[in-house]
Design an enzyme around this catalytic site. Sequence first.
Site, PDB file in Angstrom:
ATOM      1  N   ASP A  34      95.407  28.265 -63.156  1.00 24.46           N
ATOM      2  CA  ASP A  34      94.890  29.103 -64.257  1.00 24.46           C
ATOM      3  C   ASP A  34      93.464  29.585 -63.988  1.00 24.46           C
ATOM      4  OD1 ASP A  34      93.475  26.789 -64.505  1.00 24.46           O
ATOM      5  OD2 ASP A  34      94.216  26.245 -66.488  1.00 24.46           O
ATOM      6  N   ARG A  91      68.821  41.448 -65.600  1.00 25.95           N
ATOM      7  CA  ARG A  91      68.462  42.755 -66.180  1.00 25.95           C
ATOM      8  C   ARG A  91      68.431  42.694 -67.697  1.00 25.95           C
ATOM      9  NH1 ARG A  91      72.534  46.376 -62.796  1.00 25.95           N
ATOM     10  NH2 ARG A  91      73.721  44.458 -63.000  1.00 25.95           N
ATOM     11  N   HIS A 124      65.389  40.106 -60.308  1.00 24.00           N
ATOM     12  CA  HIS A 124      65.148  41.483 -60.756  1.00 24.00           C
ATOM     13  C   HIS A 124      63.702  41.664 -61.240  1.00 24.00           C
ATOM     14  CE1 HIS A 124      65.825  45.439 -62.240  1.00 24.00           C
ATOM     15  NE2 HIS A 124      65.643  45.081 -63.493  1.00 24.00           N
ATOM     16  N   LYS A 184      62.906  57.672 -62.064  1.00 21.77           N
ATOM     17  CA  LYS A 184      64.245  57.451 -62.634  1.00 21.77           C
ATOM     18  C   LYS A 184      64.203  57.276 -64.146  1.00 21.77           C
ATOM     19  CE  LYS A 184      66.984  53.356 -62.519  1.00 21.77           C
ATOM     20  NZ  LYS A 184      67.636  52.306 -61.748  1.00 21.77           N
ATOM     21  N   ASP A 210      66.674  49.154 -52.936  1.00 17.65           N
ATOM     22  CA  ASP A 210      66.633  48.718 -54.331  1.00 17.65           C
ATOM     23  C   ASP A 210      66.983  47.235 -54.358  1.00 17.65           C
ATOM     24  OD1 ASP A 210      66.273  48.967 -57.023  1.00 17.65           O
ATOM     25  OD2 ASP A 210      67.946  50.340 -57.369  1.00 17.65           O
TER      26      ASP A 210
HETATM   27  C1  R5P Z   1      67.568  48.516 -62.169  1.00 14.34           C
HETATM   28  O1  R5P Z   1      66.474  48.382 -62.705  1.00 14.34           O
HETATM   29  C2  R5P Z   1      67.883  47.933 -60.831  1.00 14.34           C
HETATM   30  O2  R5P Z   1      66.733  47.760 -60.071  1.00 14.34           O
HETATM   31  C3  R5P Z   1      68.876  48.798 -60.078  1.00 14.34           C
HETATM   32  O3  R5P Z   1      68.290  50.060 -59.837  1.00 14.34           O
HETATM   33  C4  R5P Z   1      70.135  48.984 -60.887  1.00 14.34           C
HETATM   34  O4  R5P Z   1      70.590  47.753 -61.349  1.00 14.34           O
HETATM   35  C5  R5P Z   1      71.200  49.633 -60.055  1.00 14.34           C
HETATM   36  O5  R5P Z   1      72.340  49.785 -60.857  1.00 14.34           O
HETATM   37  P1  R5P Z   1      73.405  50.923 -60.544  1.00 14.34           P
HETATM   38  O6  R5P Z   1      73.860  50.716 -59.133  1.00 14.34           O
HETATM   39  O7  R5P Z   1      74.496  50.676 -61.548  1.00 14.34           O
HETATM   40  O8  R5P Z   1      72.741  52.234 -60.754  1.00 14.34           O
END
Ligand code: R5P
Length: 286
Positions: A34, A91, A124, A184, A210
């Site tokens: 399960d 996040r 993060h 962004k 990133d």
């Molecule tokens: C956001 O602040 C993180 O640093 C990444 O840029 C984000 O989590 C990326 O997410 P996605 O691939 O969904 O755009």
Amino acid sequence: MKIIGGSGSKLLAARVAELTGLSQVDAEIKRFPDTECYVRIKEGLSGEEVVIIQTTFPDENLLELVFLQNVVRQEKPSRITTIIPYYAYARQDKIFKPGELLSAKTVAKLLQNSSDEMVILNPHKPWIADFFDKPVKILSSSSEIADYLKSRGVELVVGPDINASMFAEEIAESVGCDWDWLEKKRISSHEVILGKKEINAKGKRVAIVDDIISTGGTLTKAIEVLKSSGAREVLACCVHGLFINKAVERLKNAGCAEIISTDTVETEYSKISVAKTIAEALSPKR
Ligand code: R5P
């Protein structure tokens, strides 16, 4: 000191064991039909220092980590160090709307119960450490990423937003090339807008870096901006590659030359290992 790797970080734990010469704990980790998790330690750990390595994505790996910490604690080791290659829920590090849970803090409270200290790879946000009442060491994979990008002849490193700009700068300095960042704006968890900003990418092999690739939305847009700025080739690079749904397809469709991530989340794109960084952090204690 002994190492135990959870099923989300099996390869990484084996790499760390090889680099440090530490042995791995004889353990059985499996799933019932399960999908519920079963953990068993097959050797005595009384008085030992134990290092647990387990990523926390997806949720089943997070729960498995809690089980591992508890089963190890049961054996009465002298110390437990929990290494979290990818810290999930980071996040959700603020209360954006009334009534929301501060999930990043809840995860911290959960993970510190059966651990004496924590080690987190590229969280993060660095203030995640403040959510713990136990010592937290933060490690960065930037030098391993820089080595890889240097070997690929990258000429410009770009962060997709201001938050990633310091990371881009750190990597570019080690690569020995220029760096920049884009503007962004997040519209929803699936949609971002990247503002026009003058970027000197013409004719260059560019790496966008990133911390996380989740849906790939951010880096897909960044690839489009860099291509329209004349970049010769764009590589998409991250520490934690979650690659949700069609992230890989989106990146490829945008003309991405290569997708690169580390082994904090083990996937076919984990071309860079953070094992050396972890091994070095463990060395002074041995
Ligand atoms: C956001 O602040 C993180 O640093 C990444 O840029 C984000 O989590 C990326 O997410 P996605 O691939 O969904 O755009």
